[in-house]
Design a protein around this motif. Structure first.
Motif, PDB file in Angstrom:
ATOM      1  N   LEU A  68      10.550  -2.524  -4.662  1.00 10.03           N
ATOM      2  CA  LEU A  68      10.369  -3.946  -4.943  1.00 10.03           C
ATOM      3  C   LEU A  68      11.281  -4.382  -6.094  1.00 10.03           C
ATOM      4  O   LEU A  68      12.000  -5.377  -5.986  1.00 10.03           O
ATOM      5  N   LEU A  69      11.275  -3.617  -7.169  1.00  8.81           N
ATOM      6  CA  LEU A  69      12.096  -4.006  -8.325  1.00  8.81           C
ATOM      7  C   LEU A  69      13.582  -3.899  -8.000  1.00  8.81           C
ATOM      8  O   LEU A  69      14.375  -4.768  -8.367  1.00  8.81           O
TER       9      LEU A  69
ATOM     10  N   GLN B  72       1.862 -12.132  -7.164  1.00  9.70           N
ATOM     11  CA  GLN B  72       3.060 -12.971  -7.111  1.00  9.70           C
ATOM     12  C   GLN B  72       2.732 -14.319  -6.483  1.00  9.70           C
ATOM     13  O   GLN B  72       3.169 -15.370  -6.975  1.00  9.70           O
TER      14      GLN B  72
ATOM     15  N   GLY C  14      -1.543  -1.261  -5.239  1.00  7.50           N
ATOM     16  CA  GLY C  14      -0.129  -1.048  -4.949  1.00  7.50           C
ATOM     17  C   GLY C  14       0.592  -2.307  -4.556  1.00  7.50           C
ATOM     18  O   GLY C  14       0.536  -3.333  -5.217  1.00  7.50           O
ATOM     19  N   VAL C  15       1.251  -2.194  -3.407  1.00  9.49           N
ATOM     20  CA  VAL C  15       2.131  -3.249  -2.943  1.00  9.49           C
ATOM     21  C   VAL C  15       1.390  -4.560  -2.688  1.00  9.49           C
ATOM     22  O   VAL C  15       1.858  -5.633  -3.043  1.00  9.49           O
ATOM     23  N   TYR C  16       0.198  -4.462  -2.087  1.00  7.64           N
ATOM     24  CA  TYR C  16      -0.537  -5.682  -1.759  1.00  7.64           C
ATOM     25  C   TYR C  16      -0.932  -6.430  -3.003  1.00  7.64           C
ATOM     26  O   TYR C  16      -0.860  -7.655  -3.065  1.00  7.64           O
TER      27      TYR C  16
ATOM     28  N   LEU D   9       6.762   0.478  -5.078  1.00  4.36           N
ATOM     29  CA  LEU D   9       6.851  -0.523  -6.138  1.00  4.36           C
ATOM     30  C   LEU D   9       8.247  -0.541  -6.749  1.00  4.36           C
ATOM     31  O   LEU D   9       8.744  -1.585  -7.166  1.00  4.36           O
TER      32      LEU D   9
ATOM     33  N   LEU E 218       0.885  -2.614 -10.390  1.00  2.00           N
ATOM     34  CA  LEU E 218       1.998  -3.508 -10.728  1.00  2.00           C
ATOM     35  C   LEU E 218       1.565  -4.933 -10.484  1.00  2.00           C
ATOM     36  O   LEU E 218       1.319  -5.338  -9.356  1.00  2.00           O
TER      37      LEU E 218
ATOM     38  N   ILE F 250       9.300  -3.106   0.748  1.00  3.09           N
ATOM     39  CA  ILE F 250       9.224  -4.456   0.218  1.00  3.09           C
ATOM     40  C   ILE F 250      10.637  -4.905  -0.058  1.00  3.09           C
ATOM     41  O   ILE F 250      11.276  -4.409  -0.985  1.00  3.09           O
TER      42      ILE F 250
ATOM     43  N   TRP G  51      14.657  -6.697  -5.890  1.00  2.00           N
ATOM     44  CA  TRP G  51      14.709  -7.923  -6.691  1.00  2.00           C
ATOM     45  C   TRP G  51      16.042  -7.981  -7.442  1.00  2.00           C
ATOM     46  O   TRP G  51      16.697  -9.027  -7.515  1.00  2.00           O
TER      47      TRP G  51
ATOM     48  N   ALA H  83       0.642  -6.404  -5.801  1.00  2.00           N
ATOM     49  CA  ALA H  83       1.866  -7.034  -6.316  1.00  2.00           C
ATOM     50  C   ALA H  83       2.147  -8.339  -5.589  1.00  2.00           C
ATOM     51  O   ALA H  83       2.423  -9.371  -6.210  1.00  2.00           O
ATOM     52  N   ILE H  84       2.023  -8.313  -4.259  1.00  2.00           N
ATOM     53  CA  ILE H  84       2.347  -9.515  -3.492  1.00  2.00           C
ATOM     54  C   ILE H  84       1.360 -10.634  -3.785  1.00  2.00           C
ATOM     55  O   ILE H  84       1.734 -11.793  -3.954  1.00  2.00           O
TER      56      ILE H  84
ATOM     57  N   VAL I 292       7.792 -16.078  -1.202  1.00  2.00           N
ATOM     58  CA  VAL I 292       6.332 -15.987  -1.278  1.00  2.00           C
ATOM     59  C   VAL I 292       5.702 -16.316   0.067  1.00  2.00           C
ATOM     60  O   VAL I 292       4.847 -15.577   0.575  1.00  2.00           O
TER      61      VAL I 292
ATOM     62  N   ILE J 175       8.540 -11.398 -12.988  1.00  2.00           N
ATOM     63  CA  ILE J 175       9.198 -10.139 -12.640  1.00  2.00           C
ATOM     64  C   ILE J 175      10.102  -9.685 -13.781  1.00  2.00           C
ATOM     65  O   ILE J 175      10.246  -8.495 -14.034  1.00  2.00           O
TER      66      ILE J 175
ATOM     67  N   VAL K   9       8.378  -7.555 -16.093  1.00  2.00           N
ATOM     68  CA  VAL K   9       8.217  -6.176 -15.630  1.00  2.00           C
ATOM     69  C   VAL K   9       9.437  -5.347 -16.019  1.00  2.00           C
ATOM     70  O   VAL K   9       9.313  -4.194 -16.423  1.00  2.00           O
TER      71      VAL K   9
ATOM     72  N   LEU L 168       2.740  -8.719 -10.551  1.00  2.00           N
ATOM     73  CA  LEU L 168       3.922  -9.584 -10.646  1.00  2.00           C
ATOM     74  C   LEU L 168       3.518 -10.967 -11.106  1.00  2.00           C
ATOM     75  O   LEU L 168       4.256 -11.920 -10.914  1.00  2.00           O
TER      76      LEU L 168
END
Lengths: 308, 377
Positions: free
Chosen positions: A113-114, B157, B149-151, A110, B61, A45, A117, B153-154, A242, B284, B287, B63
């Protein structure tokens, strides 16, 4: 809603609308291609993807300044140079980032991702410190300005056409790289089964680094292309993130064909709805639709069947 | 047995220290302006607490926690705004009795979804229920289909982005980009005075400590341990006969509810609510509050929130440019170098020292080990 227009008017409205949709499609596709490689193929990511695009845009901006100051005779073709440079610079930065940061985090998506960012925040502030907080634009060479008149009522801007042509070219390049070159074969092998790929002698770490670099390089080219249709500010990258992720996820993360299909459907839906509704409502409805479909079908439109 | 007792005693000491810090030390040290700022920071700590359960323990997670913070805040703000725009206060408008931004946007009647917010009790219930319900719908759709997981989060978001665009776009109903401003009284009690701010600070601190206790309770029940088990070995938990998705939905809703309480307290203390607390960037950032504290330590989350926000106000007052570099660097450093955050540092360096000093027979040395398990992703 369509009452009160003559038949010819309707025809040109549809033509212009189709062109607007195709324009948006090429923008979405350009944004998503790099990410389709990085996220779709590698599973990383990269939240700093937008900032890599902006890097390409700033490289183009610098190039245009350089050419108009020192090589005004060659100004007509500065764009080609700028795009190559954008690819090289963004790609090099991408490879450095992969080496310093991403490769330590492959097992913790994950956290990637952070961390990315954080990288995007740093890059944004760096752009702001170097180029200032105001948006910058480039001057288009003479031949890219203006528009072609297809008929009395239909105007097609040349820079839009150019971006579209560029999108087709870059997409073709990506496909050739992924499916016709030995590098692409290695990438796909590593994606599908890292252990086996390593066992047959592919240097998986090197493949990772180059894949990430090329994904970032494509983002840079995309950013470079965007300077033709809009201006660039330090935080412009964040606006794309996005949309870009949704395009890639909606298409089915591992499928490049899916990325194209989803970029096409999202852009057409959005530009059609923008004709009937306000811009923000169109955006909301389209994004909601995409999220809704993703909730029903989390794997996206196209799925590559891989035995794990 | 003695070990669990010691662990809870360690937690108790930590909680008491925090309570003393929040309710005694801060009010004594800071003037009312600074105290109000601290109160504002502490409202973010509610979100961080939820994230500890959701992300640190359950491995989900989100977002989009800003969405729930914002929804809670908006519910509170709608009530306060309606009270502030009584017909007497808004005589000069072309339609008196509706909020000023509606009047500016040529809305002539109060929209239906504003009507129930005339009632305080409805609003207070809505503060928690609306965001939790929203989280329930999202969670139901996602976790039942084993999206994680990742999905997840997306998609969360994306939801944060959608809601921001929606609120900014529907200016006449939501106040747009300025948000809901100019809030004055709560049932006739002026919330803008220094005295009210002091009281609100204590209410906020008390609620936060209550939330902390509640979250700690959840963490220590069987449910809390199942969450950790699902994070580490989802399939084994599923094959043992547990309904993984229901637990996830619960913890996601719980986190949303906590965030919403934080949002409502934010509105009360700061006096406005806007869409800038909903979007991707604040979500974010929340987080990272949790990550700095040590993602599975509840008390750490509160300290992490305070630390970052103090750092922000210190740095951005004197070197605004430096702040974003520091923030970005912090994200990277936390992930790469200190994945266990403040709680991890405390565990490795401070806890052994303290344990040596106060070695109490058999059990010493592992304070609060139960709350920070090993992290495997």
């Amino acid at each position: 809603m369509l009452m009160g227009y003559s038949f010819a008017d309707l025809g040109s409205i549809f033509a212009m609308q189709a062109f607007a949709g195709l324009s948006l499609f090429s923008v979405f596709l350009l944004m998503a291609l790099g990410l389709a490689i990085i996220f779709g193929q590698m599973g990383v990511i990269n939240m700093a993807h937008g900032e890599f695009m902006i890097l390409g845009a700033y490289v183009t901006y610098l190039c245009s300044g350089f050419f108009s100051a020192f090589l005004p005779g060659l100004y007509a073709i500065y764009f080609l140079v700028a795009m190559v440079l954008a690819f090289v610079v963004a790609g090099a930065l991408g490879m450095a980032v992969e080496w310093l940061m991403i490769r330590h985090l492959y097992r913790r998506p994950l956290d990637t991702l952070l961390a990315t960012w954080g990288l995007s925040l740093v890059l944004q502030q760096a752009y702001r410190s170097i180029f200032g907080a105001r948006e910058v634009g480039v001057e288009l060479p003479e031949w890219m300005m203006g528009s072609t008149h297809l008929s009395e009522t239909i105007d097609i801007p040349i820079n839009g056409l150019f971006v579209m042509a560029l999108t087709v070219l870059i997409t073709a390049c990506v496909f050739a790289m992924m499916f016709r070159s030995s590098w692409g074969k290695k990438v796909r092998a590593v994606v599908q089964n890292r252990t086996m790929a390593g066992a047959v002698g592919i240097d998986t770490e090197r493949v990772d680094r180059y894949t990430f670099g090329i994904g970032c390089g494509i983002a840079g080219v995309a950013g470079s292309a965007f300077t033709m249709i809009g201006s660039t500010g330090p935080t412009s990258g964040q606006l794309y993130i996005v949309d870009t992720f949704l395009v890639v996820v909606f298409g089915g993360a591992q499928s490049l064909l899916g990325t194209i299909a989803s970029a096409f459907s999202i852009s057409q839906a959005q530009s059609t709805m923008e004709f009937f509704l306000s811009g923000s409502m169109a955006k909301v409805l389209v994004l909601l639709g995409v999220v809704g479909i993703l909730m029903l079908r989390p794997q996206g439109l196209f799925v590559i069947k891989v035995r794990r | 047995m003695s070990k669990t007792l010691f662990a809870s005693r360690g937690n108790l000491v930590g909680l008491l220290l925090l309570a003393v810090l929040l309710l005694v030390v801060f009010p004594l040290v800071f003037d009312i302006f600074r105290l109000n700022l601290v109160g504002k920071y502490l409202t973010y700590a509610f979100v961080a607490l939820g994230l500890v359960l959701c992300w640190g323990n359950a491995g989900i997670l989100s977002l989009g926690q800003g969405v729930f913070f914002g929804l809670g805040g908006y519910c509170m703000a709608m009530f306060l705004k309606l009270e502030a725009s009584s017909p007497e206060n808004t005589k000069i408008q072309s339609t008196p009795g509706i909020p000023d931004f509606m009047d500016w946007n040529q809305v002539t009647a109060l929209p239906w979804f504003w009507e129930p917010f005339h009632s305080l009790s409805f609003s207070l219930v809505a503060v928690v229920v609306v965001p939790a319900l929203f989280a329930f719908v999202i969670g139901l759709a996602m976790f039942k289909r084993r999206v994680g997981g990742v999905y997840f989060a997306i998609i969360t978001q994306a939801i944060a982005a959608i809601l921001t665009i929606l609120i900014v776009g529907q200016q006449g109903y939501t106040g747009g980009i300025n948000g809901i401003t100019d809030l004055r009284t709560l049932k006739g009690w002026d919330i803008r005075t220094d005295h009210a701010k002091l009281i609100l600070y204590f209410i906020n601190g008390g609620l936060l400590l209550g939330a902390l206790l509640l979250a700690q309770f959840v963490q220590q029940t069987k449910l809390g341990r199942l969450l950790v088990a699902m994070r580490d070995k989802e399939d084994r938990v599923r094959f043992s006969g547990y309904d993984v998705s229901s637990f996830r939905i619960f913890v996601f809703c719980f986190a949303a509810g906590l965030a919403a309480i934080g949002g409502a307290m934010f509105t009360l203390q700061v006096g406005f609510m806007s869409s800038s607390f909903i979007g991707i960037v604040p979500s974010i950032e929340m987080v990272i509050y949790c990550a700095v504290g040590g993602r599975s330590s509840l008390i750490g989350a509160v300290y992490g929130t305070l630390l970052i926000n103090f750092g922000r106000s210190l740095l951005s007052e004197s070197f605004p440019q430096l702040w974003q570099f520091a923030m970005g660097g912090l994200f990277i450093a936390i992930v790469m170098v200190f994945p266990d955050g403040l709680a991890g540092l405390y565990q490795t360096y401070a806890a052994p020292l303290i344990a040596r000093r106060f070695r109490s027979g058999r059990g010493g040395g592992r304070i609060a080990a139960a709350s920070t398990g090993s992290r495997v992703h």
